[in-house]
Design a protein around this motif. Structure first.
Motif, mmCIF file in Angstrom:
data_model
loop_
_atom_site.group_PDB
_atom_site.id
_atom_site.type_symbol
_atom_site.label_atom_id
_atom_site.label_comp_id
_atom_site.label_asym_id
_atom_site.label_seq_id
_atom_site.Cartn_x
_atom_site.Cartn_y
_atom_site.Cartn_z
ATOM 1 N N PRO A 29 -17.023 13.375 -24.195
ATOM 2 C CA PRO A 29 -17.166 13.484 -25.653
ATOM 3 C C PRO A 29 -16.509 14.776 -26.133
ATOM 4 C CG PRO A 29 -19.281 13.009 -24.582
ATOM 5 C CD PRO A 29 -18.325 13.396 -23.499
ATOM 6 N N LEU A 30 -15.520 14.643 -26.986
ATOM 7 C CA LEU A 30 -14.768 15.792 -27.476
ATOM 8 C C LEU A 30 -14.514 15.628 -28.974
ATOM 9 C CD1 LEU A 30 -12.147 16.058 -24.578
ATOM 10 C CD2 LEU A 30 -13.949 17.730 -25.071
ATOM 11 N N PRO A 31 -14.228 16.719 -29.694
ATOM 12 C CA PRO A 31 -13.944 16.609 -31.133
ATOM 13 C C PRO A 31 -12.693 15.761 -31.393
ATOM 14 C CG PRO A 31 -14.386 18.891 -30.500
ATOM 15 C CD PRO A 31 -14.265 18.121 -29.225
ATOM 16 N N PRO A 32 -12.545 15.241 -32.613
ATOM 17 C CA PRO A 32 -11.386 14.401 -32.952
ATOM 18 C C PRO A 32 -10.041 15.086 -32.745
ATOM 19 C CG PRO A 32 -13.098 14.176 -34.620
ATOM 20 C CD PRO A 32 -13.534 15.278 -33.712
ATOM 21 N N ALA A 33 -10.012 16.408 -32.733
ATOM 22 C CA ALA A 33 -8.754 17.107 -32.479
ATOM 23 C C ALA A 33 -8.193 16.782 -31.102
ATOM 24 C CB ALA A 33 -8.952 18.617 -32.613
ATOM 25 N N PHE A 34 -9.056 16.324 -30.189
ATOM 26 C CA PHE A 34 -8.637 15.980 -28.837
ATOM 27 C C PHE A 34 -8.214 14.516 -28.700
ATOM 28 C CE2 PHE A 34 -11.032 19.821 -28.156
ATOM 29 C CZ PHE A 34 -10.453 20.429 -27.049
ATOM 30 N N ASP A 35 -8.246 13.758 -29.783
ATOM 31 C CA ASP A 35 -7.905 12.333 -29.682
ATOM 32 C C ASP A 35 -6.486 12.118 -29.169
ATOM 33 O OD1 ASP A 35 -10.413 11.694 -30.541
ATOM 34 O OD2 ASP A 35 -9.817 11.010 -32.538
ATOM 35 N N ALA A 36 -5.553 12.982 -29.570
ATOM 36 C CA ALA A 36 -4.181 12.851 -29.082
ATOM 37 C C ALA A 36 -4.121 13.065 -27.580
ATOM 38 C CB ALA A 36 -3.256 13.842 -29.796
ATOM 39 N N LEU A 37 -4.888 14.034 -27.076
ATOM 40 C CA LEU A 37 -4.913 14.282 -25.634
ATOM 41 C C LEU A 37 -5.509 13.088 -24.894
ATOM 42 C CD1 LEU A 37 -4.362 16.267 -23.331
ATOM 43 C CD2 LEU A 37 -6.686 17.163 -23.679
#
Length: 285
Positions: free
Chosen positions: A78-86
């Motif tokens: 579970p990570l913030p949406p900023a990590f969606d690209a990663l």
């Protein structure tokens, strides 16, 4: 004599690196194919027993990703949406079987221009933690990868973590990869976009493109064009007409330089639209 070692602590691994030259073996997904039919000539330092180098932790200032963290680990965390690209880039690293064992640090140390993890990490302002017996240093990712298959890693060092500053773990992000087929393909071009939107206006933009230069690059001209712009359909024309001066695509069996340059503009548009919710599901290139 060729040596093989499998240390159980980071300190033991660093001690070995300080006394001899080694090739570090992590997931091995690039290590073995690169070796081909040639006999081993280098000492092999197998770090797969270093459990402390695997996992993702949140600190006061950073998100810290251990060097041995796999792409599957990243997808599931579970990570913030900023990590969606990663996370999207992680799903493009070979097959699921590869993602289960390939490490994030291995992807960076392999230093391929087409490394799927690099654009998203650049958009996150990631840095690389390098340890030796004598010191710990941190290099911005753009300074760690020096060129095709070249990094700033010294013979007595190993990558122990990748760090993302909390200030950069803001906004939402998206990743778009263009290949000759949908899966299991080396990129023709790829783009990651991370945008912070405030009151319908882009307050912060981080855009990176891979496979269109010797190393993946942040696009300062595109970022400057996006900052302060409202979220509307005019974004497309703005992105298409922005400066892409950082790119220097080559021609190869996957595409001409001209094709790559035009493709880069298109996939940046798609990544930007997806990051701000305008793409309506059209992410895959």
């Amino acid at each position: 004599m060729i040596r093989y070692a499998k240390p159980t602590t980071v300190e033991e691994a660093l001690a070995l690196l300080g006394e001899d030259r080694w090739r570090i073996l992590a997931g091995g997904t690039d290590f073995y194919p690169a070796q081909g039919a040639k006999p081993f000539r280098d000492n092999v330092l197998d770090i797969n027993a270093l459990a402390e180098l695997r996992g993702i932790a949140e600190t006061d200032d950073h998100w810290r990703v251990g060097a041995r963290t796999t792409w599957t680990d990243i997808v599931r965390q579970p990570l913030p949406p900023a990590f969606d690209a990663l996370k999207a880039g992680a799903r493009e690293v070979g097959s699921v079987q590869i993602q289960n064992v390939a490490s994030i640090a291995g992807n960076l140390c392999n230093a391929s221009p087409a490394a799927d993890g690099v654009p998203a990490l650049l958009a996150l302002d990631a840095d690389v933690e390098l340890r030796s017996l004598k010191a710990v240093r941190h290099l911005p990712l753009g300074e760690f990868i020096l060129g095709n298959r070249r990094t700033a890693l010294q013979p007595d060092e190993m990558v122990t973590a990748i760090r993302v500053p909390k200030r950069s773990a803001a906004g939402s992000s998206a990743f778009v990869k263009l290949g000759a087929r949908r899966y299991l393909v080396i990129s023709i071009a790829m783009a990651a976009a991370r945008l912070v939107v405030e009151n319908g206006v882009i307050a912060e933009a981080a855009i990176a493109v891979g496979s269109c230069s010797a190393v993946a690059r942040r696009l300062a001209g595109v970022e400057a064009t996006l900052r302060g712009r409202p979220i509307d359909e005019a974004l497309v024309d703005a992105v298409l007409s922005a400066a892409y001066d950082e790119l220097s695509p080559i021609a190869d069996v996957r595409g001409s330089a001209e094709y790559r340059e035009q493709a880069a503009r298109e996939i940046v548009v798609r990544a930007v639209r997806a990051a701000v919710g305008l793409n309506q599901g059209k992410v895959a290139a």
